[in-house]
Design a protein around this motif. Structure first.
Motif, PDB file in Angstrom:
ATOM      1  N   ASP A  24       0.800  -1.222   0.000  1.00  0.00           N
ATOM      2  CA  ASP A  24       0.000   0.000   0.000  1.00  0.00           C
ATOM      3  C   ASP A  24       0.836   1.276   0.000  1.00  0.00           C
ATOM      4  N   GLN A  25       2.038   1.217   0.584  1.00  0.00           N
ATOM      5  CA  GLN A  25       2.880   2.420   0.662  1.00  0.00           C
ATOM      6  C   GLN A  25       4.336   1.991   0.775  1.00  0.00           C
ATOM      7  N   MET A  26       5.145   2.421  -0.194  1.00  0.00           N
ATOM      8  CA  MET A  26       6.563   2.068  -0.221  1.00  0.00           C
ATOM      9  C   MET A  26       7.381   3.283  -0.630  1.00  0.00           C
ATOM     10  N   VAL A  27       8.662   3.267  -0.253  1.00  0.00           N
ATOM     11  CA  VAL A  27       9.633   4.222  -0.796  1.00  0.00           C
ATOM     12  C   VAL A  27      10.282   3.510  -1.968  1.00  0.00           C
ATOM     13  N   HIS A  28      10.147   4.080  -3.160  1.00  0.00           N
ATOM     14  CA  HIS A  28      10.676   3.479  -4.383  1.00  0.00           C
ATOM     15  C   HIS A  28      11.952   4.176  -4.822  1.00  0.00           C
ATOM     16  N   PHE A  29      12.847   3.391  -5.407  1.00  0.00           N
ATOM     17  CA  PHE A  29      14.063   3.909  -6.034  1.00  0.00           C
ATOM     18  C   PHE A  29      14.174   3.263  -7.411  1.00  0.00           C
ATOM     19  N   VAL A  30      14.395   4.069  -8.438  1.00  0.00           N
ATOM     20  CA  VAL A  30      14.734   3.543  -9.763  1.00  0.00           C
ATOM     21  C   VAL A  30      16.118   4.083 -10.098  1.00  0.00           C
ATOM     22  N   LEU A  31      17.067   3.159 -10.266  1.00  0.00           N
ATOM     23  CA  LEU A  31      18.451   3.505 -10.576  1.00  0.00           C
ATOM     24  C   LEU A  31      18.726   3.194 -12.035  1.00  0.00           C
ATOM     25  N   GLU A  32      19.515   4.039 -12.670  1.00  0.00           N
ATOM     26  CA  GLU A  32      19.933   3.788 -14.056  1.00  0.00           C
ATOM     27  C   GLU A  32      21.393   4.167 -14.196  1.00  0.00           C
ATOM     28  N   ARG A  33      22.175   3.235 -14.758  1.00  0.00           N
ATOM     29  CA  ARG A  33      23.583   3.503 -15.081  1.00  0.00           C
ATOM     30  C   ARG A  33      23.816   3.080 -16.517  1.00  0.00           C
ATOM     31  N   PHE A  34      24.418   3.964 -17.267  1.00  0.00           N
ATOM     32  CA  PHE A  34      24.639   3.720 -18.689  1.00  0.00           C
ATOM     33  C   PHE A  34      25.938   2.954 -18.916  1.00  0.00           C
ATOM     34  N   GLY A  35      25.890   2.059 -19.931  1.00  0.00           N
ATOM     35  CA  GLY A  35      27.081   1.317 -20.312  1.00  0.00           C
ATOM     36  C   GLY A  35      27.474   0.245 -19.314  1.00  0.00           C
TER      37      GLY A  35
ATOM     38  N   ILE B 177      17.631  -0.715 -12.047  1.00  0.00           N
ATOM     39  CA  ILE B 177      17.294  -1.359 -10.783  1.00  0.00           C
ATOM     40  C   ILE B 177      16.061  -0.687 -10.201  1.00  0.00           C
ATOM     41  N   HIS B 178      15.126  -1.496  -9.740  1.00  0.00           N
ATOM     42  CA  HIS B 178      14.057  -0.985  -8.882  1.00  0.00           C
ATOM     43  C   HIS B 178      14.290  -1.585  -7.504  1.00  0.00           C
ATOM     44  N   PHE B 179      14.287  -0.725  -6.494  1.00  0.00           N
ATOM     45  CA  PHE B 179      14.434  -1.148  -5.102  1.00  0.00           C
ATOM     46  C   PHE B 179      13.378  -0.387  -4.331  1.00  0.00           C
TER      47      PHE B 179
END
Length: 191
Positions: free
Chosen positions: A64-75, A137-139
């Protein structure tokens, strides 16, 4: 290139579609290697479920409620993404241990692969994948234990304010990535 970070104050749901290349740039104006964080519910449809094991098992991933992180690193490769995912899980566990008042409570946190647990409760979900241009990454960490399909633990259980946690986690991650990148450019090759 430094890892840029941004916390989005507007709450919105994570449904798996945010785990895509250029999410930070096209949706929030953060170009390059980045970590974007926000608070909101989670419900991942089969269409956007990346983990084949979860798909085969018919798992439900929700909260119902989360702290989301989407990380992106190129190459970066998938192996690099999984290593960074596990490093982030360790950073999060370390933050939790630092936040609680006593060593007995701190000892109740553990990391299993890319997940963080508090006693028997699962505090996080995570997945790493790649696109043709980047590693992703999704965390996410539970803010509450409501709406989860398994036994969970949450930030509320340890009185950790979600936005404060998000900022601290992104800062520690960015510092660690900067240190890793610096370590790669100070060594000589061997013959």
């Amino acid at each position: 290139m430094p890892l840029k970070s941004q916390f989005i104050k507007q709450e919105f749901a994570y449904d798996g579609s945010q785990l895509r290349s250029l999410f930070g740039y096209l949706s929030h104006g953060v170009q390059g290697d980045s970590v974007i964080s926000w608070i909101g519910p989670c419900s991942i449809s089969n269409e956007h479920m990346v983990d084949g094991e979860d798909l085969l098992a018919g798992e439900t991933i929700a909260g119902d409620q989360m702290v989301h992180f989407v990380l992106e690193r190129f190459g970066h490769s998938l192996t690099s993404a999984v290593a960074l995912q596990r490093l982030f899980a360790s950073i999060v566990m370390e933050l939790f241990r630092e936040h609680v008042a006593d060593s007995e409570t701190a000892a109740m946190f553990r990391r299993e692969g890319d997940d963080v647990f508090f006693g028997p409760g699962k505090m996080s979900i995570s997945i790493a994948t790649v696109s043709p241009v980047s590693a992703l990454i999704h965390f996410a960490v539970n803010v509450t234990n409501e709406g989860t399909p398994v036994k969970t633990a949450c930030l509320g259980d340890i009185d950790f304010a979600p936005e404060e946690f998000a900022h601290l986690a992104m800062k520690k991650l960015a510092d660690e990535v900067a240190s890793i990148d610096e370590a790669t450019v100070k060594v000589r090759w061997v013959k």
